[in-house]
Design a protein around this motif. Structure first.
Motif, PDB file in Angstrom:
ATOM      1  N   ASN A 192       0.846  -1.194   0.000  1.00  0.00           N
ATOM      2  CA  ASN A 192       0.000   0.000   0.000  1.00  0.00           C
ATOM      3  C   ASN A 192       0.887   1.252   0.000  1.00  0.00           C
ATOM      4  O   ASN A 192       2.121   1.151  -0.025  1.00  0.00           O
ATOM      5  CB  ASN A 192      -1.035  -0.029   1.147  1.00  0.00           C
ATOM      6  N   ASP A 193       0.267   2.442   0.041  1.00  0.00           N
ATOM      7  CA  ASP A 193       1.076   3.656  -0.106  1.00  0.00           C
ATOM      8  C   ASP A 193       1.929   3.948   1.129  1.00  0.00           C
ATOM      9  O   ASP A 193       2.765   4.846   1.107  1.00  0.00           O
ATOM     10  CB  ASP A 193       0.195   4.859  -0.500  1.00  0.00           C
ATOM     11  N   LYS A 194       1.727   3.182   2.205  1.00  0.00           N
ATOM     12  CA  LYS A 194       2.609   3.346   3.387  1.00  0.00           C
ATOM     13  C   LYS A 194       3.703   2.284   3.399  1.00  0.00           C
ATOM     14  O   LYS A 194       4.434   2.133   4.379  1.00  0.00           O
ATOM     15  CB  LYS A 194       1.789   3.246   4.666  1.00  0.00           C
ATOM     16  N   GLY A 195       3.777   1.484   2.334  1.00  0.00           N
ATOM     17  CA  GLY A 195       4.810   0.451   2.277  1.00  0.00           C
ATOM     18  C   GLY A 195       4.463  -0.804   3.049  1.00  0.00           C
ATOM     19  O   GLY A 195       5.338  -1.625   3.334  1.00  0.00           O
ATOM     20  N   TYR A 196       3.194  -0.973   3.391  1.00  0.00           N
ATOM     21  CA  TYR A 196       2.755  -2.204   4.071  1.00  0.00           C
ATOM     22  C   TYR A 196       2.292  -3.229   3.050  1.00  0.00           C
ATOM     23  O   TYR A 196       1.713  -2.879   2.006  1.00  0.00           O
ATOM     24  CB  TYR A 196       1.608  -1.909   5.054  1.00  0.00           C
ATOM     25  N   ILE A 197       2.535  -4.491   3.366  1.00  0.00           N
ATOM     26  CA  ILE A 197       2.111  -5.577   2.473  1.00  0.00           C
ATOM     27  C   ILE A 197       0.596  -5.775   2.631  1.00  0.00           C
ATOM     28  O   ILE A 197       0.075  -5.778   3.744  1.00  0.00           O
ATOM     29  CB  ILE A 197       2.879  -6.876   2.789  1.00  0.00           C
ATOM     30  N   VAL A 198      -0.098  -5.934   1.485  1.00  0.00           N
ATOM     31  CA  VAL A 198      -1.551  -6.152   1.466  1.00  0.00           C
ATOM     32  C   VAL A 198      -1.831  -7.537   0.885  1.00  0.00           C
ATOM     33  O   VAL A 198      -1.301  -7.854  -0.189  1.00  0.00           O
ATOM     34  CB  VAL A 198      -2.229  -5.079   0.571  1.00  0.00           C
TER      35      VAL A 198
END
Ligand code: URA
Length: 212
Positions: A192-198
């Motif tokens: 996602n745009d915060k660099g978290y894996i989705v």
């Protein structure tokens, strides 16, 4: 770079419980430990061994022992620490070196803030423990650090990987002579745009250690 997604119902089951936001920290730590042991079994398929003559109660035979120099296990602090016991269960005679890396949450760039590793890693097989292959920046920096010290074979064990991270890592390692394998329990959908894996599992360090 070789990507190995371990396909096994026990791996998928444990990963599903890890992903669940209702799973508490003690359960998260225990399942991480179990999952890493299953991933470690796959990750050590190419661990080097030497022939060793022994005598059983019935007679002589030749088996194998882990080769020298011993493999080096490198958890990336902080979250990689939660993977160490699960790995050492299978490789109890390995040595352990520590690498502290932090990701700047705005630029997503990784930097090294601590290290405790031999200066010379020539001829060493290294097993890097990093739960989340997200942007790939941390893992790329860790692999470069180890190969700069002479490591000649690197396997990274990650609970989860994002396609963007795998692509970035491949680009970052372009031209590197050392073989690199990534073993993971799943290749997720995206970052996602915060660099978290989705869909991911959230912040692995926070979930392991119960702090945000
Ligand atoms: N690090 C984590 O802990 N989780 C992510 O989803 C990405 C990076």
């Amino acid at each position: 770079m070789r990507l190995h997604v371990v396909n096994h119902p026990l791996v998928s089951h444990k990963l599903t419980v890890l992903r669940d936001e209702d799973t508490d920290s003690p359960t998260f730590r225990r399942l991480t430990d179990e999952l890493v042991t299953l991933l470690a079994y796959e990750a050590t398929r190419e661990v080097r061994v030497d022939p060793r003559p022994i005598t059983t109660p019935v007679g002589p035979t030749t088996g194998v022992y882990l080769a020298q120099p011993k493999p080096m296990v490198v958890p990336i602090l902080r979250a990689g620490l939660g993977m160490l016991d699960g790995m050492m269960r299978l490789l109890p005679t390995a040595e352990v070196g520590f690498l502290g890396m932090v990701r700047n949450e705005e630029t997503l760039e990784a930097s090294t803030y601590a290290e405790r590793l031999p200066e010379d890693l020539s001829g060493r097989q290294c097993y890097v423990l990093d739960p989340m292959l997200a942007t790939g920046g941390t893992l790329a920096a860790a692999i470069r650090f180890l190969t700069d010290r002479g490591a000649d074979d690197i396997t990274a064990i990650c609970l989860l990987a994002a396609p963007e991270g795998v692509d970035n890592l491949e680009k970052a390692l372009d031209g590197l002579e050392v073989p690199v394998t990534v073993v993971t329990a799943a290749l997720d959908e995206k970052l996602n745009d915060k660099g978290y894996i989705v869909p991911g599992l959230g912040d692995a360090g926070d979930r392991l250690y119960g702090v945000a």
